[in-house]
Design an enzyme around this catalytic site. Structure first.
Site, PDB file in Angstrom:
ATOM      1  N   GLN A 230      -3.189 -13.027 -10.632  1.00 36.56           N
ATOM      2  CA  GLN A 230      -2.888 -12.605  -9.355  1.00 36.56           C
ATOM      3  C   GLN A 230      -3.401 -14.004  -8.278  1.00 36.56           C
ATOM      4  O   GLN A 230      -4.581 -14.485  -8.641  1.00 36.56           O
ATOM      5  CB  GLN A 230      -3.621 -11.457  -8.726  1.00 36.56           C
ATOM      6  CG  GLN A 230      -3.720 -11.401  -7.320  1.00 36.56           C
ATOM      7  CD  GLN A 230      -4.052  -9.937  -6.976  1.00 36.56           C
ATOM      8  OE1 GLN A 230      -5.108  -9.509  -6.973  1.00 36.56           O
ATOM      9  NE2 GLN A 230      -2.989  -9.088  -6.699  1.00 36.56           N
ATOM     10  N   GLU A 245      -8.895 -10.169   2.362  1.00 38.06           N
ATOM     11  CA  GLU A 245      -7.748  -9.325   2.910  1.00 38.06           C
ATOM     12  C   GLU A 245      -8.226  -8.490   4.127  1.00 38.06           C
ATOM     13  O   GLU A 245      -7.313  -8.263   4.971  1.00 38.06           O
ATOM     14  CB  GLU A 245      -7.085  -8.588   1.870  1.00 38.06           C
ATOM     15  CG  GLU A 245      -5.768  -7.962   2.120  1.00 38.06           C
ATOM     16  CD  GLU A 245      -5.107  -7.608   0.734  1.00 38.06           C
ATOM     17  OE1 GLU A 245      -4.924  -8.492   0.006  1.00 38.06           O
ATOM     18  OE2 GLU A 245      -5.061  -6.456   0.530  1.00 38.06           O
TER      19      GLU A 245
END
Ligand SMILES: Cc1cc2nc3c(=O)[nH]c(=O)nc-3n(C[C@H](O)[C@H](O)[C@H](O)COP(=O)(O)OP(=O)(O)OC[C@H]3O[C@@H](n4cnc5c(N)ncnc54)[C@H](O)[C@@H]3O)c2cc1C
Ligand code: SF4
Ligand code: FES
Lengths: 580, 244
Positions: A230, A245
C-alpha cells in the site's frame, strides 16, 4: 543453556502484546514470553495516527463495515475472516477503553467516531491523532499488570527452529551483551510487523524490515499476497512522515499545481465543500495514489528536490479544528516541514505505508507450519485483500492477536512431546553462524548501506504503484545480483556489545527475501487489482486471479508461486464504486 | 556543499579505558536532523557507531541524546540549528552507558510497574465508561509521555539519588490517579508518597523544560505532593483502615 517457554511471541507491538495477554488469560499456568528487538513501547504501532475502526454508531452495522472492507480490498478478501473481524473489533476497542485508553469523546462523554477513507459510515475511533501511541502505551502498561509475562527486551530473533514440520522455538541475540540464546517453545507467534523499509520512501520506522516474514519464509511457511503493497497518498516529501488520512476525514482537500481538486477527474465523485463518505478525498488509498501518478504524467504536480508533490489544504478547517483533532499533524508539519497547516499548504506525495501480504494464516492465526502462528501486519489472514482500508489495521492487531494467542494456548495444551536433540543442535549451529557473521566480513568489499539503497530503488522502479512484466523482470535480476553482493558485504563492527551494524546486516538479509517474494508474486499476477496495477494487464481478471498468491522459498532465494481460492460468504465480486 | 562537524562520544565500557570523542564531517542540509547526520556517519563513514532510533518522527522515544549539552530527541533537533558547529553529541546523562550513545534504561523499566500504570477500576457491564472531554483534560497531558528519558537526564535529583522514582514514572502514576475512571490512587500511594517518590523532588523543574511532549512532570509531582499532604492529614485524623 537454552531457555524454555510454552509460548514465545516475536514482537511487542500491538499484535504481540495483545497475543501475550490472550495466552496469559487463556491459561495462567503457561509460561509466555515476548521477544522484541526494541522495547515494546517503541514498536511501530506507536506511530499510528488516524484511528481504529469498529462499529458502535446507531446508524452503522457490522454488514456495512464488512462490505466496505471487502470492496476496499477488491474482493481478494477472506470473507469469513472479515465477518469475525467486524464482529470482534468493537469488543476489542471497548476492552482498551476499560484499560484506560484515552479515546476522544463526544461532549456527553461517549466515544466519538470520525470518517475514514473507503468507509461508508463514521466508525473510526480515535485518540486525537495519536491513536497508535495511546493504544500501544495502554496495551503495554496494562500488560505490566501481568507480571508472569516474561520479556526479552532488545533481543533480536534470527531464526525459527523447525524439526519434522513443527516449530520448536527461536534463536535470539541480546543486543546489549551479544549473548546468543536458544529459546525453546511449544508454539511461536510471530508479531513482528511490516516491511516498508524494503522501499526507499516510506512512512515506516527503521525497524520495519520484514524480519518475521523472512524468518517464516526461511522456515518453510508460505507468504501470501506479497505483491500488494500500500502507498499512502499523503506523506511529507524527504522524510516520508505520514500526514494522516484523518486530515481528509476532517475535510482536507488534495490540490494539484493549479489549486484544482484533481480527484474529480478519476471517477471518485464530485467535489463538495464538506467531506462526503466514500468519495473524493475519502476514496480508498490505492485509487488516490494512482490518481497522483496520472496527475504527474499530465504535468500537473509540482517539482521539488524530493520529487513531485501535490498539496493538502487544511486551511479552511481553522486553528480550532486542527488543534483539537489534528494536533500532531500541526506539530509534525512545523517540526519537519517548517510550515503551519493553519495558514499554509502541506506538500505531500504517495509513500509506501503498509503491507497487505504476509505470512499465510487461517482465521486463528495458525500457519501451515505446526506450532507457528502469526498476527498483525506481518500476517495475512486476509481481511485486507488487495488494498487495506485506513483504520482497519489497529483493530486487526487486536482481534487476530487475541485469536492467535488463544489458539496457541490451546495448541500447546494438547502437545504430548517436546523437542528432539536435533533442535538444540540447530540452535548451536545458528549460534556458530552468527559468530561467524560477526567476524567474517572483514575482507568484504560491499557496504551494507549501498546494497540496501540499491534494493530500495530497485523496488521503487520495478514494483512501485504501477509495474509491468518488463520492470518486474529487471527487478528480479537486480535483486538476484544484490543477494550475491550481499554475501561479500563488509562490516566494520566486530564488537558483541550493542552491535547495530550486525543488526542492520541481518535486517538487510530479511529485506532481500521479502523483496524477492514481492517481485515473484507481482510477476505472476498478470492482472490489475487494488494496489497491484500492471500497465501491461490493466484489467481485473476474476476468472484466473480471484485467488491469493502463495509463495514458497526455494533454496536459491527465489520464490515458487501458487494460488489459493478466496473464501466468499455473502458478497460476490462486483465493481468498486466510489463517489457515485 | 557545506558541511558541519559532529563530535561524537565513543565508549565501550569494559573494552575502552575511557570515553573518547571522534569527529566526523557530515553534509549540512536544511532538512537534516541530528539523527540524519548520525545515519550518514553509520552508513558511509563508520559502521561501528552505535545509537538507537526507530520512528524518526518524535514519537517512539528511542533517540534521546545530549546535544550541545542539552537532552533532546535527535530525530527532532536539526543540524542547521547548531551551525556552524561543531555539534557535540553525547549519551543521555544520569544513565550507565552500554555503548557510544546507547544508555541503559532498565532502572526506569523496573520502576515503571511500581506506580501501577494501569487503570484500576470496575468496568461497566455494557459499553464504555463515560468521560467528558473536560474530565479527560484533567490527565491528558500526563498521558503523552513517550518514555524518552530526557527528563531523567535533566533531573539533578535523579543524578544524586538513583532511588528516586523520577519525573516520568510519577507523572504516569498521576496520569491514572487523575483519570475519572480510576480508583487506584490509594494503591499507588505507598510508592508515590514514599521517600523515593514525589517527596524526593526538590522542584527544580528541569524535567518539564526538557520534556519534548509537554508532559510537565514537574507539575504532576507538585500536584501529587498537595494531594498526598491532604491525605496524610486525613490519616493523622483518622486511622488508616477507616480511610476509604
Ligand atoms: C505512520 C503510520 C501510521 C499508521 N496509522 C494507522 C491508523 O491510523 N490506523 C490503523 O489502523 N493503522 C495505521 N497504521 C498501520 C498500523 O499502525 C500497523 O500496521 C500496526 O501498528 C502494526 O502493528 P504490529 O503489532 O503488527 O507490528 P509493530 O508495532 O510494528 O511491532 C513489531 C514488533 O516486532 C518486533 N520485531 C520485529 N522484528 C523482530 C526481530 N527480528 N526480533 C525481535 N523482535 C522483532 C519489534 O521490536 C516490534 O516490537 C499506520 C502505520 C504507519 C506506518
Ligand atoms: S515526561 Fe517527557 S521527557 Fe520525561 S520521559 Fe516522558 S516524554 Fe520524555
Ligand atoms: S526516532 Fe523515534 S523519537 Fe526519535
Amino acid at each position: 543453556m537454552a531457555q524454555f517457554h510454552n509460548v514465545v511471541i516475536v514482537g511487542g507491538g500491538g499484535a504481540g502484546l495483545r497475543a501475550a495477554v490472550a495466552v496469559a488469560e487463556a491459561n495462567p499456568l503457561l509460561s509466555v514470553a515476548i521477544v522484541s528487538k526494541v522495547y515494546p513501547m517503541r514498536s511501530h504501532t506507536v506511530s499510528a495516527e488516524g484511528g481504529a475502526a469498529a462499529v458502535i454508531a446507531e446508524d452503522d452495522s457490522l454488514d456495512e463495515h464488512a462490505y466496505d472492507t471487502v470492496s476496499g480490498g477488491d474482493w481478494l478478501v477472506e470473507q469469513d475472516a472479515v465477518e469475525a473481524f467486524v464482529q470482534e473489533a468493537p469488543r476489542e476497542l471497548l476492552r482498551l477503553e476499560h484499560q484506560g485508553c484515552p479515546w476522544s469523546r463526544k461532549p456527553d462523554g461517549h466515544i466519538a467516531v470520525r470518517a475514514f477513507g473507503g468507509m461508508k459510515k463514521k466508525r473510526t475511533w480515535f485518540a486525537a491523532d495519536k491513536t497508535g501511541f495511546h493504544l500501544l502505551h495502554t496495551l503495554f502498561q496494562s500488560a505490566l499488570s501481568y507480571p508472569d509475562i516474561v520479556r526479552y527486551d532488545e533481543w533480536f530473533v534470527t531464526k525459527l527452529l523447525v524439526d519434522d514440520g513443527r516449530v520448536h522455538g527461536v534463536v535470539a541475540i541480546e543486543l546489549a551483551t551479544g549473548r546468543i540464546e536458544t529459546i525453546i517453545a511449544n508454539a511461536v507467534i510471530v508479531c513482528s510487523g511490516g516491511c516498508g523499509r524494503v522501499f526507499p520512501f516510506t512512512t515506516n520506522a527503521n525497524i520495519k524490515t520484514g524480519d518475521g516474514m523472512a524468518l517464516a519464509y526461511q522456515a518453510g511457511a508460505p507468504l501470501k499476497d506479497m505483491e500488494f503493497v500500500q502507498y499512502h497518498p499523503t506523506g511529507l516529501p524527504f522524510t516520508g512522515i505520514l500526514i494522516t488520512e484523518a486530515t481528509r476525514a476532517e475535510g482536507g482537500w488534495l490540490l494539484n499545481k493549479d489549486g484544482y481538486r484533481y480527484l474529480q477527474d478519476y471517477d471518485l465523485g464530485k467535489p463538495t465543500p464538506e467531506p462526503v463518505l466514500r468519495s473524493m478525498e475519502l476514496g480508498p488509498r490505492d485509487r488516490l495514489s494512482q490518481a497522483f501518478m496520472h496527475e504527474h504524467a499530465k504535468g500537473r504536480t509540482i517539482e521539488t528536490p524530493y520529487g513531485p508533490i501535490v498539496h493538502l489544504d487544511l486551511r479552511h478547517l481553522g486553528a480550532s479544528v486542527i488543534d483539537s483533532k489534528l494536533p500532531f499533524v500541526r506539530e509534525l508539519c512545523s517540526k519537519y516541514q517548517n510550515i503551519d497547516p493553519v495558514k499554509e499548504l502541506i506538500p505531500v506525495r504517495p509513500v509506501v505505508h503498509y503491507m497487505m501480504g504476509g505470512i499465510h494464516t487461517d482465521i486463528d492465526g495458525a500457519t501451515p507450519l505446526e506450532g507457528l502462528y502469526a498476527a498483525g501486519e506481518v500476517a495475512c489472514v486476509s481481511i485486507n485483500g488487495a488494498n487495506r482500508l485506513g483504520s482497519n489495521s489497529l483493530p486487526e492487531l487486536l482481534v487476530f492477536g487475541a485469536r492467535a494467542g488463544k489458539a496457541a494456548a490451546e495448541y500447546v495444551q494438547s502437545l504430548q512431546t517436546g523437542p528432539r536433540s536435533v533442535v538444540y543442535k540447530q540452535g548451536d549451529d545458528e549460534e556458530r553462524r552468527l559468530r561467524h557473521e560477526l567476524g567474517r566480513h572483514d575482507d568484504g568489499t560491499e557496504r551494507i548501506a549501498d546494497i540496501r539503497t540499491e534494493m530500495q530503488s530497485t523496488m521503487e522502479e520495478g514494483a512501485g504503484i504501477y509495474r509491468d512484466g518488463n520492470s518486474l523482470e529487471k527487478a528480479a535480476v537486480k535483486l538476484h545480483e544484490l543477494r550475491e553482493r550481499f554475501e561479500r558485504a563488509a562490516i566494520d563492527d566486530h564488537s558483541s556489545t550493542f552491535n547495530t551494524e550486525i543488526v542492520a546486516m541481518l535486517e538487510l538479509s530479511c529485506m532481500l527475501d521479502v523483496a524477492q517474494s514481492i517481485v515473484a508474486c507481482a510477476l505472476q499476477r498478470t492482472e490489475s487489482r487494488g494496489a497491484h496495477q500492471r500497465t501491461d494487464h490493466p484489467m481485473r481478471d476474476d476468472e484466473k486471479f480471484l485467488a491469493h498468491s502463495l509463495v514458497h522459498r526455494q533454496p536459491d532465494g527465489s520464490g515458487r508461486v501458487g494460488y489459493l481460492p478466496v473464501t466468499i460468504t455473502r458478497w460476490p465480486p462486483g465493481e468498486r464504486v466510489y463517489g457515485r | 556543499m557545506s558541511t558541519i562537524t559532529m563530535e561524537v562520544t565513543r565508549y565501550r565500557p569494559g573494552e575502552d579505558s575511557e570515553p573518547t570523542v571522534q569527529s566526523y564531517e557530515v553534509p549540512l542540509r536544511k532538512e537534516w536532523a541530528v539523527l540524519d547526520g548520525l545515519n550518514h556517519i553509520k552508513d558511509h563513514l563508520d559502521g561501528t557507531l552505535s545509537y538507537r532510533w526507530s520512528c524518526r518522527m518524535g514519537i517512539c522515544g528511542s533517540c534521546g541524546m545530549t546535544v550541545n549539552g542539552r537532552p533532546v530527541l535527535s530525530c527532532a533537533s536539526f543540524l542547521v540549528d547548531y551551525a556552524p558547529g561543531p555539534v557535540r553529541v553525547e549519551p543521555l546523562r544520569n544513565f550507565p552507558v552500554i555503548r557510544d550513545l546507547v544508555v541503559d534504561i532498565s532502572d526506569f523499566m523496573e520502576k515503571l510497574p511500581r506506580v501501577k500504570p494501569w487503570l484500576i477500576a470496575d468496568p461497566p457491564e455494557e459499553g464504555e465508561f463515560l468521560q467528558t472531554p473536560e474530565e479527560m483534560d484533567e490527565y491528558k497531558k500526563y498521558s503523552m509521555c513517550i518514555n524518552c528519558m530526557l527528563c531523567y537526564s535533566a533531573c539533578p535529583v535523579y543524578a544524586l539519588e538513583p532511588e528516586f522514582l523520577g519525573p516520568a514514572a510519577i507523572a504516569l502514576g498521576q496520569r491514572y490517579n487523575l483519570d475519572s475512571r480510576d480508583h487506584g490512587a490509594e494503591d499507588r500511594r505507598d510508592v508515590l508518597a514514599s521517600a523515593e517518590g514525589a517527596w524526593a523532588c526538590t522542584f527544580v523543574g528541569e524535567c518539564s523544560t526538557a520534556c519534548p511532549k509537554g508532559v510537565d512532570p514537574a507539575g504532576a509531582i507538585q500536584r501529587y505532593k498537595l494531594t498526598a499532604a491532604v491525605a496524610a492529614m486525613k490519616d493523622f485524623l483518622m486511622p488508616r483502615g477507616a480511610r476509604r
